[in-house]
Design a protein around this motif. Structure first.
Motif, PDB file in Angstrom:
ATOM      1  N   HIS A  53      35.300  32.380  41.304  1.00  0.00           N
ATOM      2  CA  HIS A  53      35.575  31.023  40.827  1.00  0.00           C
ATOM      3  C   HIS A  53      36.784  31.012  39.888  1.00  0.00           C
ATOM      4  O   HIS A  53      37.594  30.074  39.908  1.00  0.00           O
ATOM      5  CB  HIS A  53      34.341  30.463  40.114  1.00  0.00           C
ATOM      6  CG  HIS A  53      34.578  29.132  39.477  1.00  0.00           C
ATOM      7  ND1 HIS A  53      34.726  27.968  40.209  1.00  0.00           N
ATOM      8  CD2 HIS A  53      34.690  28.778  38.162  1.00  0.00           C
ATOM      9  CE1 HIS A  53      34.936  26.954  39.387  1.00  0.00           C
ATOM     10  NE2 HIS A  53      34.906  27.414  38.141  1.00  0.00           N
ATOM     11  N   LEU A  54      36.916  32.046  39.070  1.00  0.00           N
ATOM     12  CA  LEU A  54      38.028  32.132  38.120  1.00  0.00           C
ATOM     13  C   LEU A  54      39.299  32.709  38.743  1.00  0.00           C
ATOM     14  O   LEU A  54      40.344  32.767  38.095  1.00  0.00           O
ATOM     15  CB  LEU A  54      37.627  32.996  36.910  1.00  0.00           C
ATOM     16  CG  LEU A  54      36.479  32.468  36.050  1.00  0.00           C
ATOM     17  CD1 LEU A  54      36.097  33.488  34.987  1.00  0.00           C
ATOM     18  CD2 LEU A  54      36.863  31.142  35.391  1.00  0.00           C
ATOM     19  N   GLY A  55      39.201  33.154  39.974  1.00  0.00           N
ATOM     20  CA  GLY A  55      40.370  33.737  40.634  1.00  0.00           C
ATOM     21  C   GLY A  55      40.631  35.172  40.272  1.00  0.00           C
ATOM     22  O   GLY A  55      41.721  35.702  40.539  1.00  0.00           O
ATOM     23  N   LEU A  56      39.654  35.845  39.666  1.00  0.00           N
ATOM     24  CA  LEU A  56      39.843  37.224  39.223  1.00  0.00           C
ATOM     25  C   LEU A  56      39.637  38.237  40.338  1.00  0.00           C
ATOM     26  O   LEU A  56      39.872  39.435  40.122  1.00  0.00           O
ATOM     27  CB  LEU A  56      38.884  37.524  38.065  1.00  0.00           C
ATOM     28  CG  LEU A  56      39.030  36.636  36.827  1.00  0.00           C
ATOM     29  CD1 LEU A  56      37.970  37.000  35.795  1.00  0.00           C
ATOM     30  CD2 LEU A  56      40.423  36.754  36.234  1.00  0.00           C
ATOM     31  N   ASP A  57      39.203  37.775  41.497  1.00  0.00           N
ATOM     32  CA  ASP A  57      39.002  38.702  42.612  1.00  0.00           C
ATOM     33  C   ASP A  57      40.289  38.927  43.409  1.00  0.00           C
ATOM     34  O   ASP A  57      40.342  39.786  44.291  1.00  0.00           O
ATOM     35  CB  ASP A  57      37.914  38.168  43.547  1.00  0.00           C
ATOM     36  CG  ASP A  57      38.269  36.794  44.106  1.00  0.00           C
ATOM     37  OD1 ASP A  57      38.958  36.019  43.388  1.00  0.00           O
ATOM     38  OD2 ASP A  57      37.866  36.500  45.246  1.00  0.00           O
ATOM     39  N   ARG A  58      41.333  38.169  43.102  1.00  0.00           N
ATOM     40  CA  ARG A  58      42.606  38.325  43.797  1.00  0.00           C
ATOM     41  C   ARG A  58      43.372  39.535  43.270  1.00  0.00           C
ATOM     42  O   ARG A  58      43.119  40.001  42.142  1.00  0.00           O
ATOM     43  CB  ARG A  58      43.449  37.065  43.637  1.00  0.00           C
ATOM     44  CG  ARG A  58      42.824  35.804  44.217  1.00  0.00           C
ATOM     45  CD  ARG A  58      43.691  34.592  43.922  1.00  0.00           C
ATOM     46  NE  ARG A  58      43.824  34.377  42.480  1.00  0.00           N
ATOM     47  CZ  ARG A  58      44.722  33.561  41.929  1.00  0.00           C
ATOM     48  NH1 ARG A  58      45.571  32.899  42.708  1.00  0.00           N
ATOM     49  NH2 ARG A  58      44.765  33.411  40.634  1.00  0.00           N
ATOM     50  N   PRO A  59      44.340  40.060  44.028  1.00  0.00           N
ATOM     51  CA  PRO A  59      45.165  41.172  43.532  1.00  0.00           C
ATOM     52  C   PRO A  59      45.875  40.798  42.231  1.00  0.00           C
ATOM     53  O   PRO A  59      46.258  39.634  42.029  1.00  0.00           O
ATOM     54  CB  PRO A  59      46.161  41.401  44.680  1.00  0.00           C
ATOM     55  CG  PRO A  59      45.472  40.864  45.894  1.00  0.00           C
ATOM     56  CD  PRO A  59      44.644  39.710  45.418  1.00  0.00           C
ATOM     57  N   LEU A  60      46.060  41.793  41.359  1.00  0.00           N
ATOM     58  CA  LEU A  60      46.671  41.539  40.055  1.00  0.00           C
ATOM     59  C   LEU A  60      48.061  40.929  40.179  1.00  0.00           C
ATOM     60  O   LEU A  60      48.436  40.045  39.403  1.00  0.00           O
ATOM     61  CB  LEU A  60      46.739  42.834  39.243  1.00  0.00           C
ATOM     62  CG  LEU A  60      45.496  43.196  38.428  1.00  0.00           C
ATOM     63  CD1 LEU A  60      45.710  44.513  37.702  1.00  0.00           C
ATOM     64  CD2 LEU A  60      45.169  42.094  37.426  1.00  0.00           C
TER      65      LEU A  60
END
Length: 308
Positions: A53-60
């Motif tokens: 939900h926070l977008g933290l699963d995307r590549p850095l």
């Protein structure tokens, strides 16, 4: 002069980008904020859902580019702890931080520069030894201890001044005195060193031989020539006061950016931490740019050299 300002502006932008980049990657290296938000009882699935939900699963790298894109539009994101705009939170705390830094800087300049001039004029004498000893003490004294001692004496024992908060004009006195200790010492030491070199120069001896008043030689001829290093340290200290007053704000319960930064770190609110770093770095770069412009006003040789 314009070339110098443009060069400094580009250098400042590079510095700002480096600060943003370091803050971005360090914030994400402290662990997942989703665990802090959900608590110890959260399941791995709940943590994964919140990260998505926070977008933290995307590549850095994708997160980083997206963050830079938002910064261009002055979007600092939303706080994970307060569920409000980071920009609104930061701007709400800036008046308190600006007030504290401004008063502390005024104290440092008003006390530090005359003290350095007096020490240089009485080199090796009692005034010089007292000023040098006081400057060394000011640079060595822990600010949290000094703040607590001032509260104990002037608030608890004597009851003259409030112990903190941002409620009245008198409430800024103790924290500003505490915060001004280090810049006062550094300004005094650098002023004494710069003035000591200039007062031994040939043009000062010639001015004295022509019978020019001692105060005029000191303040007009000598101090103007010795002022460039002083302007530099004043600018650097002003930037540091605005962005690094965490200890003093914590001791006095001052509702400024330092206290907000500490709360954000404790709550692992990395979006707010990043926003504070961006604002602090921007202020620091702008102050240094203003100092570079001031150089040309203080010393015409810099304007002439830049125009040549």
């Amino acid at each position: 002069m314009l070339r110098v300002v443009l060069g400094r502006t580009v250098s400042g932008l590079v510095t700002l980008l480096l600060a943003i980049t370091i803050a971005f990657f360090l914030a994400r290296g402290t662990g997942s904020p989703a665990e802090q938000i959900l608590g110890d009882g959260a399941t791995p699935q709940q943590i994964a859902d919140l990260e998505r939900h926070l977008g933290l699963d995307r590549p850095l790298l994708v997160q980083y580019v997206d963050y830079l894109g938002h910064l261009v539009t002055f979007d600092l994101g939303d706080s994970l702890r307060y569920h409000a705009s980071n920009l609104d939170l930061i701007t709400s705390r800036m008046p308190a931080s600006f007030t504290l830094a401004l008063v502390a800087m005024l104290i440092a300049v008003v006390v530090g520069i005359p003290l350095g001039i007096l020490a240089a004029r009485h080199e090796g004498g009692l005034i010089d030894r007292i000023a040098s000893g006081g400057a060394l003490l000011g640079q060595s004294m822990p600010l949290f201890w000094l703040g607590l001692m001032l509260i104990l004496i002037f608030s608890v024992e004597l009851g003259w001044l409030p112990a903190g908060q941002f409620n009245s004009p008198s409430s800024v006195i103790l924290p500003a005195l505490t915060l001004s200790t280090l810049p006062t010492a550094q300004i005094a030491r650098l002023t004494r060193s710069s003035m000591g070199e200039v007062l031994g120069a040939g043009f000062i001896t010639a001015a004295e031989a022509r019978g020019i008043a001692r105060w005029r030689i000191t303040l007009v001829h000598a101090f103007r020539s010795a002022s460039l290093p002083v302007v530099t340290v004043v600018g650097l200290q002003a930037g540091m006061l605005l962005s690094g007053a965490v200890t003093v704000e914590y001791v006095f319960g001052w509702p400024g950016l330092g206290t907000l930064a500490l709360q954000a770190v404790q709550a692992r609110d990395f979006t707010l931490v990043q926003g504070i770093v961006v604002v602090g770095a921007t202020i620091f770069v702008l102050i240094n740019l203003a100092v570079d412009v001031l150089y040309g006003l203080v010393d015409p040789r810099i304007r002439e050299g830049a125009s040549a």
